[in-house]
Design a protein around this motif. Structure first.
Motif, PDB file in Angstrom:
ATOM      1  N   PRO A 181     -84.716   0.050  10.457  1.00 24.56           N
ATOM      2  CA  PRO A 181     -85.548   0.060  11.670  1.00 24.56           C
ATOM      3  C   PRO A 181     -85.427  -1.207  12.500  1.00 24.56           C
ATOM      4  O   PRO A 181     -85.344  -2.312  11.946  1.00 24.56           O
ATOM      5  CB  PRO A 181     -86.974   0.217  11.114  1.00 24.56           C
ATOM      6  N   LEU A 182     -85.421  -1.054  13.813  1.00 27.24           N
ATOM      7  CA  LEU A 182     -85.199  -2.174  14.740  1.00 27.24           C
ATOM      8  C   LEU A 182     -86.254  -3.271  14.585  1.00 27.24           C
ATOM      9  O   LEU A 182     -85.992  -4.436  14.838  1.00 27.24           O
ATOM     10  CB  LEU A 182     -85.199  -1.639  16.180  1.00 27.24           C
ATOM     11  N   ALA A 183     -87.458  -2.895  14.165  1.00 29.48           N
ATOM     12  CA  ALA A 183     -88.558  -3.893  14.111  1.00 29.48           C
ATOM     13  C   ALA A 183     -88.522  -4.705  12.825  1.00 29.48           C
ATOM     14  O   ALA A 183     -89.356  -5.598  12.623  1.00 29.48           O
ATOM     15  CB  ALA A 183     -89.899  -3.174  14.219  1.00 29.48           C
ATOM     16  N   ILE A 184     -87.577  -4.410  11.954  1.00 36.11           N
ATOM     17  CA  ILE A 184     -87.583  -5.085  10.642  1.00 36.11           C
ATOM     18  C   ILE A 184     -86.486  -6.135  10.584  1.00 36.11           C
ATOM     19  O   ILE A 184     -85.304  -5.836  10.775  1.00 36.11           O
ATOM     20  CB  ILE A 184     -87.453  -4.055   9.506  1.00 36.11           C
ATOM     21  N   VAL A 185     -86.900  -7.362  10.331  1.00 38.21           N
ATOM     22  CA  VAL A 185     -85.986  -8.504  10.432  1.00 38.21           C
ATOM     23  C   VAL A 185     -84.795  -8.363   9.489  1.00 38.21           C
ATOM     24  O   VAL A 185     -83.653  -8.643   9.877  1.00 38.21           O
ATOM     25  CB  VAL A 185     -86.757  -9.833  10.191  1.00 38.21           C
ATOM     26  N   ASN A 186     -85.017  -7.856   8.267  1.00 36.86           N
ATOM     27  CA  ASN A 186     -83.860  -7.815   7.358  1.00 36.86           C
ATOM     28  C   ASN A 186     -82.885  -6.712   7.767  1.00 36.86           C
ATOM     29  O   ASN A 186     -81.683  -6.809   7.513  1.00 36.86           O
ATOM     30  CB  ASN A 186     -84.273  -7.708   5.888  1.00 36.86           C
ATOM     31  N   GLU A 206     -70.453   0.168  19.715  1.00 31.98           N
ATOM     32  CA  GLU A 206     -71.821   0.285  19.170  1.00 31.98           C
ATOM     33  C   GLU A 206     -72.104   1.700  18.644  1.00 31.98           C
ATOM     34  O   GLU A 206     -73.040   1.911  17.875  1.00 31.98           O
ATOM     35  CB  GLU A 206     -72.844  -0.065  20.258  1.00 31.98           C
ATOM     36  N   SER A 207     -71.251   2.667  19.063  1.00 33.94           N
ATOM     37  CA  SER A 207     -71.511   4.054  18.611  1.00 33.94           C
ATOM     38  C   SER A 207     -71.204   4.237  17.129  1.00 33.94           C
ATOM     39  O   SER A 207     -71.514   5.263  16.535  1.00 33.94           O
ATOM     40  CB  SER A 207     -70.659   5.039  19.428  1.00 33.94           C
ATOM     41  N   TYR A 208     -70.610   3.172  16.506  1.00 31.53           N
ATOM     42  CA  TYR A 208     -70.383   3.233  15.048  1.00 31.53           C
ATOM     43  C   TYR A 208     -71.628   2.786  14.275  1.00 31.53           C
ATOM     44  O   TYR A 208     -71.626   2.741  13.050  1.00 31.53           O
ATOM     45  CB  TYR A 208     -69.204   2.329  14.660  1.00 31.53           C
ATOM     46  N   ILE A 209     -72.680   2.418  15.049  1.00 28.55           N
ATOM     47  CA  ILE A 209     -73.950   2.029  14.405  1.00 28.55           C
ATOM     48  C   ILE A 209     -74.993   3.089  14.731  1.00 28.55           C
ATOM     49  O   ILE A 209     -75.191   3.430  15.906  1.00 28.55           O
ATOM     50  CB  ILE A 209     -74.432   0.661  14.935  1.00 28.55           C
ATOM     51  N   VAL A 210     -75.604   3.669  13.711  1.00 29.05           N
ATOM     52  CA  VAL A 210     -76.678   4.659  13.952  1.00 29.05           C
ATOM     53  C   VAL A 210     -77.977   4.152  13.337  1.00 29.05           C
ATOM     54  O   VAL A 210     -77.968   3.400  12.351  1.00 29.05           O
ATOM     55  CB  VAL A 210     -76.324   6.035  13.356  1.00 29.05           C
ATOM     56  N   ASN A 211     -79.098   4.576  13.933  1.00 30.85           N
ATOM     57  CA  ASN A 211     -80.411   4.118  13.468  1.00 30.85           C
ATOM     58  C   ASN A 211     -80.920   4.974  12.315  1.00 30.85           C
ATOM     59  O   ASN A 211     -80.951   6.198  12.405  1.00 30.85           O
ATOM     60  CB  ASN A 211     -81.432   4.182  14.607  1.00 30.85           C
ATOM     61  N   GLY A 212     -81.366   4.314  11.259  1.00 32.40           N
ATOM     62  CA  GLY A 212     -82.051   4.999  10.159  1.00 32.40           C
ATOM     63  C   GLY A 212     -83.446   4.409  10.033  1.00 32.40           C
ATOM     64  O   GLY A 212     -83.777   3.410  10.696  1.00 32.40           O
ATOM     65  N   ASN A 213     -84.237   5.034   9.150  1.00 33.14           N
ATOM     66  CA  ASN A 213     -85.608   4.546   8.995  1.00 33.14           C
ATOM     67  C   ASN A 213     -85.871   4.076   7.564  1.00 33.14           C
ATOM     68  O   ASN A 213     -86.963   4.197   7.031  1.00 33.14           O
ATOM     69  CB  ASN A 213     -86.584   5.673   9.389  1.00 33.14           C
ATOM     70  N   PHE A 214     -84.806   3.619   6.904  1.00 34.43           N
ATOM     71  CA  PHE A 214     -84.891   3.200   5.499  1.00 34.43           C
ATOM     72  C   PHE A 214     -85.283   4.368   4.581  1.00 34.43           C
ATOM     73  O   PHE A 214     -85.730   4.128   3.460  1.00 34.43           O
ATOM     74  CB  PHE A 214     -85.883   2.047   5.299  1.00 34.43           C
ATOM     75  N   MET A 216     -84.355   8.674   3.230  1.00 34.31           N
ATOM     76  CA  MET A 216     -83.191   9.551   3.019  1.00 34.31           C
ATOM     77  C   MET A 216     -83.014  10.559   4.160  1.00 34.31           C
ATOM     78  O   MET A 216     -81.904  10.766   4.664  1.00 34.31           O
ATOM     79  CB  MET A 216     -83.344  10.291   1.684  1.00 34.31           C
ATOM     80  N   GLU A 217     -84.120  11.158   4.602  1.00 30.45           N
ATOM     81  CA  GLU A 217     -84.035  12.212   5.626  1.00 30.45           C
ATOM     82  C   GLU A 217     -83.366  11.694   6.899  1.00 30.45           C
ATOM     83  O   GLU A 217     -82.466  12.313   7.460  1.00 30.45           O
ATOM     84  CB  GLU A 217     -85.437  12.758   5.944  1.00 30.45           C
ATOM     85  N   SER A 218     -83.822  10.506   7.345  1.00 25.72           N
ATOM     86  CA  SER A 218     -83.255   9.965   8.601  1.00 25.72           C
ATOM     87  C   SER A 218     -81.774   9.659   8.420  1.00 25.72           C
ATOM     88  O   SER A 218     -80.973   9.799   9.340  1.00 25.72           O
ATOM     89  CB  SER A 218     -84.009   8.702   9.023  1.00 25.72           C
ATOM     90  N   ALA A 219     -81.410   9.275   7.188  1.00 23.76           N
ATOM     91  CA  ALA A 219     -79.998   8.924   6.936  1.00 23.76           C
ATOM     92  C   ALA A 219     -79.118  10.167   6.917  1.00 23.76           C
ATOM     93  O   ALA A 219     -77.981  10.153   7.401  1.00 23.76           O
ATOM     94  CB  ALA A 219     -79.887   8.166   5.615  1.00 23.76           C
ATOM     95  N   ILE A 220     -79.637  11.275   6.383  1.00 28.25           N
ATOM     96  CA  ILE A 220     -78.853  12.518   6.373  1.00 28.25           C
ATOM     97  C   ILE A 220     -78.541  12.921   7.816  1.00 28.25           C
ATOM     98  O   ILE A 220     -77.394  13.161   8.200  1.00 28.25           O
ATOM     99  CB  ILE A 220     -79.614  13.637   5.643  1.00 28.25           C
ATOM    100  N   GLU A 221     -79.576  12.897   8.643  1.00 31.69           N
ATOM    101  CA  GLU A 221     -79.417  13.300  10.056  1.00 31.69           C
ATOM    102  C   GLU A 221     -78.457  12.346  10.787  1.00 31.69           C
ATOM    103  O   GLU A 221     -77.527  12.762  11.476  1.00 31.69           O
ATOM    104  CB  GLU A 221     -80.802  13.255  10.710  1.00 31.69           C
ATOM    105  N   ALA A 222     -78.665  11.051  10.567  1.00 31.53           N
ATOM    106  CA  ALA A 222     -77.848  10.041  11.255  1.00 31.53           C
ATOM    107  C   ALA A 222     -76.381  10.155  10.848  1.00 31.53           C
ATOM    108  O   ALA A 222     -75.473  10.065  11.693  1.00 31.53           O
ATOM    109  CB  ALA A 222     -78.383   8.650  10.928  1.00 31.53           C
ATOM    110  N   THR A 223     -76.133  10.401   9.557  1.00 29.45           N
ATOM    111  CA  THR A 223     -74.754  10.489   9.070  1.00 29.45           C
ATOM    112  C   THR A 223     -74.058  11.728   9.641  1.00 29.45           C
ATOM    113  O   THR A 223     -72.886  11.683  10.034  1.00 29.45           O
ATOM    114  CB  THR A 223     -74.737  10.520   7.525  1.00 29.45           C
TER     115      THR A 223
END
Ligand code: RIB
Length: 324
Positions: A181-186, A206-214, A216-223
């Motif tokens: 997530p964008l708001a998380i420093v690490n 930049e299109s090789y970078i996709v946003n996840g929410n830490f 699994m669900e968001s990562a499946i969709e993003a991938t």
């Protein structure tokens, strides 16, 4: 339920004498102490912990606020905090904040009402002012709030560089990143580490970078989106293990193989990373050491012991398994 007054009446002494026996403070003759203890047993009196903490100005309790107890990283972190605090005679109150500042502030208020002696917080939404307003020791764990707050984090950028360079060394030429997530420093530090390795490549955008929410669900969709946009991808660095596991799932759903078609590496080193098929290559955080150090540091502050270092950036290490 019997009160301290009932015990005093039963033992034939003053409330103050009973209090001295309970808190082992001040002089009480052996004969009187035995009488009071006998009354406590016969009346099955249980001291009111809030009253005790008011008297002693210490509850031997600490708070731990984490953003997501469904992410396996945080139970492992909480386990280390609780083990260490328990060994030092402290109870831990665990709070799940969903990373929402209003919920975090609510928990800070509740923990203060319970007279906790200190708080460990993993947050990127609380401000330094909110933390300093508490007037009790606070340690920031896993996510830095400010340099003026005692902090324990890891080498996020270094770990991301290690992960991305490792995929290159394995011959992967188009490497994408599922960022946190964008708001998380690490998450930002890990994304920067990835970009330090690939941003000068002619193919990179930049299109090789996709946003996840830490998660699994968001990562499946993003991938899925990532691979449909860039079918040439042959390596993915995910900013945490839960998202890396989601990426493995998505690659499989698309009829591709990990690592044959796409090598995947995560970040955290949660126990689950050894249970997936293929087993997950990852950047291991010293999760237990982080929780242990946070509890030791906080309780050191609470007990006004000298604390030599108030900022730790602990090292990480790459553990190679089957997913790469
Ligand atoms: O998996 C959860 C993530 O959030 C971890 O990478 C940890 O660093 C925390 O910030």
């Amino acid at each position: 339920m019997n009160s301290i007054k009932d015990v005093a009446h039963h033992a034939g002494v003053s409330v103050a004498t009973v209090s001295r026996v309970l808190n082992a403070k001040g002089y009480v003759s052996e004969e009187t102490r035995k009488k009071v203890e006998q009354s406590i047993r016969e009346l099955n009196y249980k001291p009111n912990e809030v009253a005790r903490s008011l008297f002693k100005k210490q509850s031997k309790t600490i708070g731990l606020i984490v953003p997501d107890i469904t992410n396996p990283y945080f139970p492992e972190l909480a386990r280390a905090v609780e083990d260490t605090a328990s060994k030092l005679g402290y109870t831990v109150i665990l709070c799940n904040s969903d990373g929402k500042v209003e919920k975090e502030q609510h928990y800070l208020d509740v923990l203060m009402q319970k007279y906790v002696d200190g708080i460990i917080v993993s947050s990127n939404t609380l401000s330094e002012d909110q933390v300093n307003a508490l007037q009790i020791p606070v340690v920031s764990l896993d996510r830095e709030i400010s340099k003026d707050i005692p902090t324990i984090v890891v080498e996020n950028s270094k770990g991301a560089r290690l992960a991305t360079q490792y995929l290159r060394n394995k011959g992967r030429s188009r490497i994408a990143h599922i960022r946190g997530p964008l708001a998380i420093v690490n998450a930002n530090e890990r994304c920067e580490g990835y970009k330090q390795i690939v941003s000068n490549e002619p193919w990179f955008s930049e299109s090789y970078i996709v946003n996840g929410n830490f998660d699994m669900e968001s990562a499946i969709e993003a991938t899925m989106k990532l691979i449909q946009l860039h079918p040439e991808i042959d390596g993915i660095f995910a900013a945490n293990d839960t998202m890396a596991i989601g990426a493995i799932k998505a690659v499989h759903k698309l009829g591709k193989k990990t690592p044959e078609d796409i090598a995947i590496i995560g970040f955290d080193g949660i126990s689950l990373s050894k249970a997936t098929t293929p087993e997950l290559t990852t950047i291991v955080q010293p999760i237990y050491e982080m929780g242990e150090k946070a509890a030791q540091m906080l309780i050191g502050f609470v007990e006004e012991k000298p604390v030599e270092n108030t900022f730790y950036r602990l090292d990480v290490q790459l553990v190679e398994r089957e997913s790469s």
